[in-house]
Each structure stands twice: as C-alpha cells, then as structure tokens.
Design an enzyme around this catalytic site. Structure first.
Site, short mmCIF file in Angstrom:
data_model
loop_
_atom_site.label_atom_id
_atom_site.label_comp_id
_atom_site.label_asym_id
_atom_site.label_seq_id
_atom_site.Cartn_x
_atom_site.Cartn_y
_atom_site.Cartn_z
N LYS A 30 -30.22 -21.49 55.97
CA LYS A 30 -31.04 -22.70 55.79
C LYS A 30 -32.17 -22.49 54.80
O LYS A 30 -31.98 -22.62 53.59
CB LYS A 30 -31.55 -23.18 57.15
N ASP A 51 -30.98 -14.22 65.80
CA ASP A 51 -30.44 -15.25 64.92
C ASP A 51 -31.60 -16.15 64.51
O ASP A 51 -32.04 -17.01 65.28
CB ASP A 51 -29.36 -16.04 65.67
N TYR A 59 -26.60 -21.35 69.85
CA TYR A 59 -25.47 -21.61 68.95
C TYR A 59 -25.62 -20.68 67.76
O TYR A 59 -26.69 -20.60 67.16
CB TYR A 59 -25.50 -23.08 68.50
N1 HOZ Z 1 -27.26 -25.51 63.93
C1 HOZ Z 1 -27.10 -26.75 63.29
C2 HOZ Z 1 -27.56 -27.88 64.16
N2 HOZ Z 1 -27.91 -27.50 65.42
C3 HOZ Z 1 -25.71 -26.90 62.87
C4 HOZ Z 1 -25.51 -28.05 61.98
C5 HOZ Z 1 -24.05 -28.39 61.91
O1 HOZ Z 1 -23.28 -27.91 62.74
O2 HOZ Z 1 -23.72 -29.14 61.02
#
Ligand code: HOZ
Length: 427
Positions: free
Chosen positions: A267, A239, A144
């Site tokens: 983050k 990433d 993701y």
């Molecule tokens: N990558 C974060 C959790 N897998 C994203 C958090 C979100 O989408 O709020």
C-alpha cells in the site's frame, strides 16, 4: 443505492466480472445496493461515475495517505512512465526506496520487493519456513494477510464480510499447516506454544488489525508474542501492509516498541501503485534466492512506476509535523462519530490508532473477531448508505477500517461532520 451511471456500469460489469468487481470487498454486498464506480480522485475526494463528489475514507484501503493524485506523485509517475514502464532488470529507484524503508523501520535489515501485499506475505512466510525448517504458521482470527491458500482460514476483510472466513478451494492439507488463535488471547498463545512450539515456523499478525475494523493489541499482547516466539524458536512476523508508514513512520512496531523478525508492507510504500515488501533479519533474508535456497520472484517486483510513487510518498511523509496532523485529523473524525452517536442515543464504540479508525455499532470494545461480529450490521449498512447520500465514502463493511489522509483538511472534516450529524439521527 448507487448513482444511475454506476448502476448501469455495475450491470455491465456483472456480466463479465464475478460479482461485477475485481476484488470482492468492493461489491457493497454487506451494505446493500450497488458499488459506486469511480471516475477520478484528488486530495481527500473521490468523484463517482455520475460526477458526485465524496469525502473519501477508504483511501484505496489505506495507501492514499498523502491524498489522491498528489501533484508530486503524479509528476514522478509520469516522468517514470516516459522512461519505460518495466525493464525486468534492476534500477537505482529500487535501492533508494529500499534504503528509505530500512531507515524508517530498523528491524528491516534487508528486504525484497514484490507487486502486492499478498506476495509479500507469501514470501515472508516461505522465508520463515525455510529458515526454521518448520511448517506450521500461526495466525489470528479476523486478521487478513492476502490471498495465499493457507492464510484464507478464519480470515477478516472480505471473507468476514461475506460470512465465509474459510475460503473454498483450499485443500484441507494446506489449511492444516495453519493454526488459528483468537486475537488478544495470551493464554491461547501460551497453550499452543507449550503444545506445538517446536513445529511453529512463524506467528503472523496485523499488529493493529485493520481487517476486522480497527482493533489495537491489548497492552502486553505484542510483548507476549515476542517472548513466546523467542521461547520456541519461531519467527514473529508483523503484517504491516496497512499499518506501515500509517500508524507511525516506523509502523506499528515503532508505535508499540516491539521488534519483529520479519515485516511485510504494501500500500503506502507503493504510493498507490502495486507494491509489496518483505524484510527483516539479515540472517533470515539471506535465505532468499539467489543468496539462499528459498525461491521467490516476480517480473514486476520493484516496478519503476511503483518505486517512483513510493519514494515520492515517503518523502512527502517526512514533512515535519505530518504524523501529528494525521493524528489530530483522526481524533477529530473519532470525536465527530462519538458526539453524534451520543446525541442520537446510538450505541457506538469508536476504535482508532492514529489515522485509522472504525465506528463499531455496539456499546463495548472490540478486542476479538467475535466482538466485531457482534456489531449491529444492519445499522452499519444504514450508516454506510446515509453517508454516501450525504457525500462521504466510508469503507463498505463493518469489518474494515477507515483511513484519514493528510489531504483531509478543515473543509473535508466539516463536510464529514455535517454528514454524520445528518445521518446518525436517522439510524
Ligand atoms: N486488506 C484490504 C481491505 N481490507 C484488501 C482490499 C481488497 O481485498 O481489495
């Protein structure tokens, strides 16, 4: 599930916010019940709306590596706020943070700050496309990379959680600029590069995936990607929004010894405030406006509150032995899960890289998205609810990683052990 105050808040929220939340991953839909609304957090602990305390392994999905509301971070943010919260003009703090990141991550010769990881990834891939003059981006199933249209294809995190890995609202023409391969599959990479190598602008991945749970790269996989990018002239983009300053101070690229062309972060480098970063090879980054033709901008990029929190967090992370302590605490949580599963006769595979980890409810390793999807999701949901009841807040999907912070002291780990030992026999 959910305390009564949270349930009332969720009903109210659901009338005004889609699904009652501002990001779908918070919605607890995959585990049943309603989300716990949070009133405060400190150290390793969250406090829910009704006052119940939880040992937290969500850590805001990763950034709270020094613990919530660390006094030093709070102090610098308060001081920064008193000096003004946004100027739309450069500050010294942006330079200090950029230098600290580049010092820790040698592949980053030049960088640009954004307000989120999503923007950082969009900027990095636009730079890659502008630099190579090519359109095709290659990603991996279950990774993701934030909310850009062309990356919401076979994506992990919330999309996997809700069983819709391809988002609605993405034009087919845009989705077709992305090729998706299975993670940890060198033959698939070789085949695509052989067939379409001259079209590929970038291969992007989470070098340790955190968005289908915690999936490390197989031995040699990152090396293969480096070699294949070099062979076809594509850029390798790591990433490291989750893994940057998490799996090592220098991120996954330091831990595994691979130098990407571009890196994205978020983050941790914002210390829990909204920040993203993309950077890497100077010749690529010099394509970014105003030096070059690749445009990318943002009023709140390098925001003074966020840079203050980021600098303080990176300074705290420089404490000698801190990453060893994170590794030990991660190993302890890992062991707690394994021992409880064995005692209860429950098939479980725990995967961990440093202080990020996932207990997968299956009896075999998870190397791909398909593997992650083969877990016992109902058992995960019971695990999640049981842990909440016993005062531990674990991320609310089997497709998410948990995070241990420097604030997870012996007391927090003992509370975790007690919860796990109480919950596993009931699963
Ligand atoms: N990558 C974060 C959790 N897998 C994203 C958090 C979100 O989408 O709020």
């Amino acid at each position: 599930m959910g305390d009564s105050v949270s349930n009332q808040l969720f009903e109210r929220a659901s009338r005004i916010l889609p699904g009652g939340v501002n990001s779908p991953v918070r919605a607890f839909r995959a585990v049943g019940g309603h989300p716990i609304f949070i009133q405060s957090a400190a150290g390793a602990e969250l406090v829910g709306a009704d006052g119940k305390a939880y040992v937290d392994y969500c850590a805001s999905w990763g950034p709270m590596i020094v613990g919530h509301a660390h006094p030093k971070v709070v102090q610098v943010v308060q001081e920064a706020a008193a000096r003004g919260s946004s100027y739309g003009a450069p500050t010294e703090a942006e330079v200090v943070l950029a230098e600290a990141i580049a010092a820790a991550v040698p592949s980053i010769e030049m960088l640009r700050m954004t307000s989120s990881g999503t923007e950082a990834v969009m900027g990095a891939l636009r730079a890659a496309r502008g630099f190579t003059g090519r359109d095709l981006v290659v990603k991996f199933e279950g990774c993701y990379h934030g909310g850009a249209d062309y990356l919401l294809v076979k994506a992990g995190s919330g999309l996997a959680t809700f069983g819709e890995p391809d988002s609605g609202g993405v034009p087919a023409a845009i989705a077709s600029t992305t090729a998706v391969l299975p993670f940890n599959d060198p033959d698939a990479v070789r085949a695509l590069v052989a067939e379409r190598g001259e079209e590929i602008a970038a291969i992007i991945l989470e070098p340790v995936v955190g968005n289908m749970g915690c999936v490390p790269p197989d031995a040699g996989f990152l090396e293969l990607l480096r070699e294949q990018c070099d062979a076809c002239g594509a850029l390798l983009v790591f990433d490291e929004v989750m893994t940057g300053f998490r799996v090592a101070r220098g991120g996954a690229q330091a831990r595994f010894g691979i130098r990407p062309d571009l890196t994205t972060m978020g983050k941790i480098v914002g210390g829990g405030m909204p920040v993203g970063v993309y950077g890497g090879r100077r010749d690529v980054m010099e394509k970014i406006s105003p030096l070059g033709p690749v445009y990318q901008a943002g009023t709140l990029s390098g925001n003074p509150l966020a840079t203050a929190a980021g600098i303080a967090t990176l300074e705290l992370l420089a404490e000698p032995g801190l990453y060893d302590r994170l590794e030990q605490a991660g190993a302890e949580v890992h062991g707690i899960f394994e021992e409880a599963a064995q005692a209860a006769g429950i098939p479980l595979t725990v995967q961990r890289v440093g202080s990020m980890l996932t207990p997968y409810f299956r009896d075999a390793a998870v190397r791909t998205f398909e593997d992650a999807s083969a877990c016992d999701m109902e058992r995960f949901a019971r695990f999640h609810g049981g842990m909440l009841e016993h005062g531990v807040y674990w991320p609310c999907s089997q497709y998410e990683a948990g995070f241990v912070s420097a604030a997870h002291d012996d007391a927090a780990l003992e509370r975790t052990r007690a919860a796990v030992n109480a919950v596993f026999p009931t699963l």
